[in-house]
Design a protein around this motif. Structure first.
Motif, short mmCIF file in Angstrom:
data_model
loop_
_atom_site.label_atom_id
_atom_site.label_comp_id
_atom_site.label_asym_id
_atom_site.label_seq_id
_atom_site.Cartn_x
_atom_site.Cartn_y
_atom_site.Cartn_z
N GLY A 1 97.73 13.32 0.56
CA GLY A 1 97.83 13.42 -0.89
C GLY A 1 97.92 14.84 -1.39
N PRO A 2 98.85 15.62 -0.85
CA PRO A 2 98.89 17.03 -1.26
C PRO A 2 99.38 17.21 -2.68
N MET A 3 98.77 18.15 -3.38
CA MET A 3 99.32 18.62 -4.63
C MET A 3 100.33 19.71 -4.29
N PRO A 4 101.22 20.07 -5.19
CA PRO A 4 102.26 21.04 -4.85
C PRO A 4 101.73 22.39 -4.39
N SER A 5 100.64 22.85 -4.98
CA SER A 5 100.12 24.16 -4.60
C SER A 5 98.72 24.31 -5.15
N GLY A 6 98.07 25.40 -4.77
CA GLY A 6 96.77 25.70 -5.34
C GLY A 6 95.61 25.29 -4.45
N ALA A 7 94.42 25.64 -4.91
CA ALA A 7 93.21 25.39 -4.12
C ALA A 7 92.92 23.91 -3.95
N CYS B 1 91.21 12.48 -2.66
CA CYS B 1 91.94 13.15 -1.59
C CYS B 1 91.09 14.33 -1.11
N CYS B 2 90.79 14.34 0.10
CA CYS B 2 91.07 13.38 1.16
C CYS B 2 89.88 13.38 2.10
N ASP B 3 89.78 12.43 3.03
CA ASP B 3 88.65 12.43 3.95
C ASP B 3 88.93 13.36 5.12
N ALA B 4 88.03 13.38 6.12
CA ALA B 4 88.15 14.31 7.24
C ALA B 4 89.42 14.08 8.05
N GLN B 5 89.98 12.87 7.96
CA GLN B 5 91.21 12.55 8.69
C GLN B 5 92.45 12.71 7.82
N GLY B 6 92.27 13.25 6.63
CA GLY B 6 93.41 13.49 5.74
C GLY B 6 93.88 12.26 5.00
N ARG B 7 93.05 11.21 4.94
CA ARG B 7 93.46 9.97 4.29
C ARG B 7 92.98 9.91 2.84
N LEU B 8 93.78 9.26 2.00
CA LEU B 8 93.33 8.94 0.65
C LEU B 8 92.24 7.87 0.74
N SER B 9 91.28 7.94 -0.19
CA SER B 9 90.28 6.88 -0.32
C SER B 9 90.42 6.27 -1.71
N ILE B 10 90.41 4.95 -1.77
CA ILE B 10 90.51 4.24 -3.04
C ILE B 10 89.24 3.41 -3.20
N ASN B 11 88.50 3.69 -4.24
CA ASN B 11 87.20 3.03 -4.48
C ASN B 11 86.29 3.14 -3.26
N GLY B 12 86.35 4.30 -2.60
CA GLY B 12 85.50 4.56 -1.46
C GLY B 12 86.03 4.08 -0.13
N ASN C 1 107.11 10.22 0.71
CA ASN C 1 107.33 11.57 1.22
C ASN C 1 106.45 12.50 0.40
N ARG C 2 105.19 12.59 0.77
CA ARG C 2 104.18 13.21 -0.08
C ARG C 2 104.44 14.69 -0.37
#
Length: 252
Positions: free
Chosen positions: A164-170, A133-144, A191-192
């Motif tokens: 693919g946001p995590m709840p918080s943090g860097a 997580c994540c590419d320039a378009q905000g998409r998840l990548s799976i095996n590239g 609902n990510r």
């Protein structure tokens, strides 16, 4: 025909209450046994307990889960929506079992009433997969391979929005996980921003004593694959696997 024979014939035609009761009980026992077999091996009904699978599945939707697809060597695939047992305090009171009457609980035991106490998520990674997580378009990548999930996930909003946001943090939209261990799955809600899923249990770089297996769901905990939204009737439809994952290559 003699009077005795007529009386005997008339008696045979009269309903026998005990015979009728016995037949009713036998039919009821057979129906319950059949329902238990269906629930155990084929199809089971559940309800959606939270907002984590919106927009496709919303709170209190009734869904049908089928089990034969995962018999034998067949296991969950990327994109499947699955129901699974809590692998370790994932519910944590957020999606606790729905209070039910005595009758509802009895019907639930034989599969004739939707039950709770389980989680519903989408399979994102299977054994060997690496998710980024994540590419320039905000998409998840799976095996590239980037995956366009816009057709089924809740739209992400904000300047740093991603799929693919995590709840918080860097690491909000900057994390990598995998390879997924053998016999395990990496799952996420549609609902990510509001889903207590695998991504919410990733170990942070500064975390001490974090269990690296915490984000994964054992395949042995999977009840089955959601194949239909059954209720409300106005929204009833089949639930399939989206083609967004078709181009994802197998793990090398």
């Amino acid at each position: 025909m003699t009077r005795t024979e007529a009386d005997s014939s008339e008696a045979e035609r009269k309903p026998r209450p005990f015979k009728a009761l016995r037949e009713t009980v036998l039919l009821l026992v057979f129906a319950i046994a059949l329902a238990l077999v269906v629930k155990t091996f084929f199809v089971q009904s559940f309800y959606i307990p939270s907002e984590s699978m919106e927009p496709g599945l919303i709170v209190n939707d009734r869904i049908l889960v089928e089990k034969p697809s995962y018999w034998g060597s067949g296991g969950p695939q990327r994109g499947d929506v699955i129901v699974f047992d809590d692998p370790g305090n994932w519910l944590n009171g957020l999606e606790a079992e729905q209070p039910m009457s005595f009758l509802a609980r009895a019907l639930a035991k034989i599969g004739l009433y939707p039950t709770g106490g389980h989680l519903v998520k989408r399979v994102i990674g299977v054994a060997g997969d690496t998710i980024v997580c994540c590419d320039a378009q905000g998409r998840l990548s799976i095996n590239g391979q980037p995956v366009d999930e816009d057709a089924f996930i809740e739209p992400q909003r904000g300047r740093d929005a991603c799929d693919g946001p995590m709840p918080s943090g860097a690491q909000h939209c900057n994390w990598t996980v995998g390879p997924v261990p053998s016999g395990s799955l990496f799952v996420m809600g549609d609902n990510r921003d509001d889903s207590a899923d695998s991504s919410a249990r990733l170990c942070r770089p500064d975390a001490e004593g974090c269990d690296e297996n915490k984000p994964y769901v054992p395949i042995s905990d999977v009840v089955g694959k959601v194949f239909a939204l059954a209720w409300p009737l106005g929204r009833a439809e089949l639930v399939g696997r989206p083609d967004a994952f078709d181009d994802v290559p197998d793990a090398s």
